[in-house]
Scaffold this active site. Structure first.
Site, PDB file in Angstrom:
ATOM      1  N   ASN A 288       0.852  -1.180   0.000  1.00  0.00           N
ATOM      2  CA  ASN A 288       0.000   0.000   0.000  1.00  0.00           C
ATOM      3  C   ASN A 288       0.895   1.240   0.000  1.00  0.00           C
ATOM      4  O   ASN A 288       0.670   2.190  -0.742  1.00  0.00           O
ATOM      5  CB  ASN A 288      -0.919  -0.067   1.218  1.00  0.00           C
ATOM      6  CG  ASN A 288      -2.040   0.901   1.072  1.00  0.00           C
ATOM      7  OD1 ASN A 288      -2.463   1.201  -0.047  1.00  0.00           O
ATOM      8  ND2 ASN A 288      -2.494   1.436   2.179  1.00  0.00           N
TER       9      ASN A 288
ATOM     10  N   ARG B 297      -0.848   7.544  -2.109  1.00  0.00           N
ATOM     11  CA  ARG B 297       0.127   8.644  -2.122  1.00  0.00           C
ATOM     12  C   ARG B 297       0.623   8.892  -3.536  1.00  0.00           C
ATOM     13  O   ARG B 297       0.846   7.952  -4.300  1.00  0.00           O
ATOM     14  CB  ARG B 297       1.332   8.311  -1.232  1.00  0.00           C
ATOM     15  CG  ARG B 297       1.011   8.223   0.234  1.00  0.00           C
ATOM     16  CD  ARG B 297       2.298   8.075   1.034  1.00  0.00           C
ATOM     17  NE  ARG B 297       2.012   7.534   2.349  1.00  0.00           N
ATOM     18  CZ  ARG B 297       2.598   6.456   2.865  1.00  0.00           C
ATOM     19  NH1 ARG B 297       3.542   5.810   2.194  1.00  0.00           N
ATOM     20  NH2 ARG B 297       2.275   6.037   4.058  1.00  0.00           N
TER      21      ARG B 297
ATOM     22  N   ARG C 258      -5.786  -5.613  -6.259  1.00  0.00           N
ATOM     23  CA  ARG C 258      -6.657  -6.713  -6.680  1.00  0.00           C
ATOM     24  C   ARG C 258      -7.813  -6.160  -7.503  1.00  0.00           C
ATOM     25  O   ARG C 258      -8.203  -6.739  -8.520  1.00  0.00           O
ATOM     26  CB  ARG C 258      -7.194  -7.468  -5.462  1.00  0.00           C
ATOM     27  CG  ARG C 258      -6.128  -8.357  -4.843  1.00  0.00           C
ATOM     28  CD  ARG C 258      -6.496  -8.773  -3.465  1.00  0.00           C
ATOM     29  NE  ARG C 258      -6.304  -7.668  -2.531  1.00  0.00           N
ATOM     30  CZ  ARG C 258      -6.099  -7.819  -1.235  1.00  0.00           C
ATOM     31  NH1 ARG C 258      -6.091  -9.024  -0.712  1.00  0.00           N
ATOM     32  NH2 ARG C 258      -5.913  -6.781  -0.453  1.00  0.00           N
TER      33      ARG C 258
ATOM     34  N   GLY D 141       4.144  -6.621  -4.691  1.00  0.00           N
ATOM     35  CA  GLY D 141       5.365  -7.221  -5.238  1.00  0.00           C
ATOM     36  C   GLY D 141       5.350  -8.742  -5.155  1.00  0.00           C
ATOM     37  O   GLY D 141       5.814  -9.425  -6.068  1.00  0.00           O
TER      38      GLY D 141
ATOM     39  N   GLU E  12       9.119  -8.449   8.069  1.00  0.00           N
ATOM     40  CA  GLU E  12       9.672  -7.383   8.909  1.00  0.00           C
ATOM     41  C   GLU E  12       9.691  -7.798  10.383  1.00  0.00           C
ATOM     42  O   GLU E  12      10.615  -7.452  11.112  1.00  0.00           O
ATOM     43  CB  GLU E  12       8.875  -6.094   8.708  1.00  0.00           C
ATOM     44  CG  GLU E  12       9.128  -5.511   7.322  1.00  0.00           C
ATOM     45  CD  GLU E  12       8.198  -4.370   6.966  1.00  0.00           C
ATOM     46  OE1 GLU E  12       8.561  -3.223   7.203  1.00  0.00           O
ATOM     47  OE2 GLU E  12       7.107  -4.639   6.443  1.00  0.00           O
TER      48      GLU E  12
HETATM   49  P1  AMP Z   1       1.028  -4.363   2.082  1.00  0.00           P
HETATM   50  O1  AMP Z   1       1.023  -2.885   2.308  1.00  0.00           O
HETATM   51  O2  AMP Z   1       2.388  -4.927   1.832  1.00  0.00           O
HETATM   52  O3  AMP Z   1       0.248  -5.127   3.121  1.00  0.00           O
HETATM   53  O4  AMP Z   1       0.248  -4.583   0.698  1.00  0.00           O
HETATM   54  C1  AMP Z   1      -1.139  -4.355   0.601  1.00  0.00           C
HETATM   55  C2  AMP Z   1      -1.545  -4.305  -0.844  1.00  0.00           C
HETATM   56  O5  AMP Z   1      -1.115  -5.486  -1.536  1.00  0.00           O
HETATM   57  C3  AMP Z   1      -3.047  -4.299  -1.027  1.00  0.00           C
HETATM   58  O6  AMP Z   1      -3.557  -3.002  -0.963  1.00  0.00           O
HETATM   59  C4  AMP Z   1      -3.211  -4.864  -2.396  1.00  0.00           C
HETATM   60  O7  AMP Z   1      -3.180  -3.807  -3.321  1.00  0.00           O
HETATM   61  C5  AMP Z   1      -1.993  -5.724  -2.627  1.00  0.00           C
HETATM   62  N1  AMP Z   1      -2.328  -7.152  -2.711  1.00  0.00           N
HETATM   63  C6  AMP Z   1      -2.534  -7.998  -1.692  1.00  0.00           C
HETATM   64  N2  AMP Z   1      -2.841  -9.243  -2.161  1.00  0.00           N
HETATM   65  C7  AMP Z   1      -2.815  -9.161  -3.513  1.00  0.00           C
HETATM   66  C8  AMP Z   1      -3.047 -10.078  -4.579  1.00  0.00           C
HETATM   67  N3  AMP Z   1      -3.360 -11.350  -4.328  1.00  0.00           N
HETATM   68  N4  AMP Z   1      -2.930  -9.638  -5.848  1.00  0.00           N
HETATM   69  C9  AMP Z   1      -2.578  -8.343  -6.098  1.00  0.00           C
HETATM   70  N5  AMP Z   1      -2.365  -7.424  -5.132  1.00  0.00           N
HETATM   71  C10 AMP Z   1      -2.474  -7.821  -3.874  1.00  0.00           C
END
Ligand code: AMP
Length: 398
Positions: free
Chosen positions: A211, A241, A286, A334, A385
């Site tokens: 995010n 952002r 997603r 990623g 982390e």
């Molecule tokens: P993080 O901040 O690392 O927790 O990442 C959160 C973001 O990862 C979410 O807002 C989604 O946009 C993305 N995300 C999570 N799962 C998936 C998925 N299976 N496919 C694509 N994007 C994902």
């Protein structure tokens, strides 16, 4: 030794109890809506049932008291008493120039973290509240502060200075700090292990795409550049952002829309990124992937612009390091987004990247996703982390 890892936000608190020898997570959970009506604690012991309880949490001390009660609960707890928790590791967002490594928490360290409050007014005060609450409830347990900014402190001056009057750096320490350092450090080290190469002899780009998103250039085991700046607003386009913009846009929009500079910055933090670019469709990748499948022009625009910026940063880090051996993708997008990885790598033909599409579609493990012939290797490394914080904590309190 069991290490309690705490990540304290202004109204939330994430926790994990990690056995530092086996490096296994024993229990984890989340307190939400601290100080707000409808507070909730989610607790999940490893291998057990996840429980969600709504209960009043007027402050962080009460939240941590509930976490400790859950961990020591007779039926569903994972330890008999608090004596079985050897140390607490706190994630601290901003360590300024003072902290180049993690530090055992004492009064001097607390005062130095407070001095960085100006640089991270939303995060550091909340992190300090978490420290204070643990001190009250576990006064004899050693605590360690692990900083998001520390890994980036090896950047050379030419990478961290902005082209503004030098006196602002001297007076206020206005410079690039970078964030997600614990993740960039963990992922780059893990990449070297997966490749079976010497960490001190590699040029690695880490793309932490979640995010919040940031890229870093890690040369011979040291961070030499990163995309986030004085605050996490700079760099890549993120969920909400904006990332890099012409700074003159702030005054321009303030005049056009009748907003204050603070209000414009709020738009740049909360209503921009892929959410803004997709005309409000979503900040979640997603939803953007679903939109792409339906040929939705808002989703296509947001996705293309996001990936272009990632590729552009990787290209600039090829210049910063005079080459790249490996590119790592991590964090929510990623790790889970083969489409994003494809779009980005498509733009990097000059690095001799050849993705293996079958490997690119796998998830949930450390993987090299390029063909053996690919000149630059591309890896997916799930970030951890909490484990990195537990490792740092165990190393310092031993
Ligand atoms: P993080 O901040 O690392 O927790 O990442 C959160 C973001 O990862 C979410 O807002 C989604 O946009 C993305 N995300 C999570 N799962 C998936 C998925 N299976 N496919 C694509 N994007 C994902």
């Amino acid at each position: 030794m069991n290490i309690l890892v705490i990540n304290c936000g202004s109204s939330s608190l994430k926790f994990q109890l990690i056995d530092s020898e086996s490096e296994k997570c024993i229990a984890k959970g989340l307190c939400e809506r601290i100080g707000i009506e409808g507070s909730m604690i989610t607790y999940a012991p490893e291998g057990g049932e996840k429980e969600k309880t709504t209960t009043p949490m007027p402050d962080h001390t009460e939240a941590i008291r509930l976490v400790l009660n859950a961990l020591t609960n007779e039926k569903t707890g994972v330890v008999k008493s608090l004596d079985e928790i050897g140390a607490v590791g706190h994630r601290i967002v901003h360590g300024g120039e003072k902290f180049t490594y993690s530090a055992i928490i004492n009064d001097e360290v607390i005062a130095a973290i407070k001095e960085c409050n100006d640089l991270a007014p939303l995060h550091n005060p909340a992190n300090l509240i978490g420290i204070d609450a643990c001190k009250t409830l576990m006064p004899t347990t050693p605590m360690v502060a692990v900083f998001d900014t520390a890994f980036h402190q090896t950047m050379p001056e030419e990478a961290y200075l902005y082209g503004i009057p030098y006196e602002y750096y001297e007076k206020y320490k206005v410079r690039r700090y970078g964030f997600h350092g614990t993740s960039h450090s963990y992922v780059s080290k893990r990449a070297a292990e997966v490749l079976g190469e010497d960490y001190e002899n590699l040029k690695i780009v880490v793309c932490h795409l979640g995010n919040g998103s940031s890229v870093s250039a890690v040369k011979n085991g040291k961070c030499v550049d990163t995309s986030m700046g004085l605050t996490p607003l700079e760099g890549l386009i993120m969920g909400t952002r904006s990332g890099d913009i012409d700074p003159a846009i702030i005054e321009f929009l303030a005049n056009k829309e009748g907003m204050t500079a603070q209000e414009v910055v709020n738009v740049l933090n909360k209503k921009s990124g892929v959410l803004g670019l997709s005309a409000g469709l979503s900040s979640d990748f997603r939803d953007l992937e679903d939109g792409l499948a339906k040929n939705d022009e808002n989703a296509i625009r947001a996705m293309k612009t996001f990936c272009y910026r990632v590729a552009k940063y990787i290209g600039s880090y090829a210049a910063a390091m005079n080459g790249i051996d490996a590119i790592c993708f991590t964090a929510g997008v990623g790790e889970n987004g083969p489409i994003v990885r494809n779009f980005v790598c498509d733009r990097l033909q000059f690095l001799g990247i050849e993705l293996d599409q079958e490997l690119n579609n796998k998830r949930g493990q450390d993987l090299v996703i390029t063909t053996p012939e690919s000149k630059t290797k591309v890896l997916v490394i799930p970030t951890n982390e909490e484990l990195a914080i537990a490792r740092e904590t165990a190393a310092l309190v031993k």
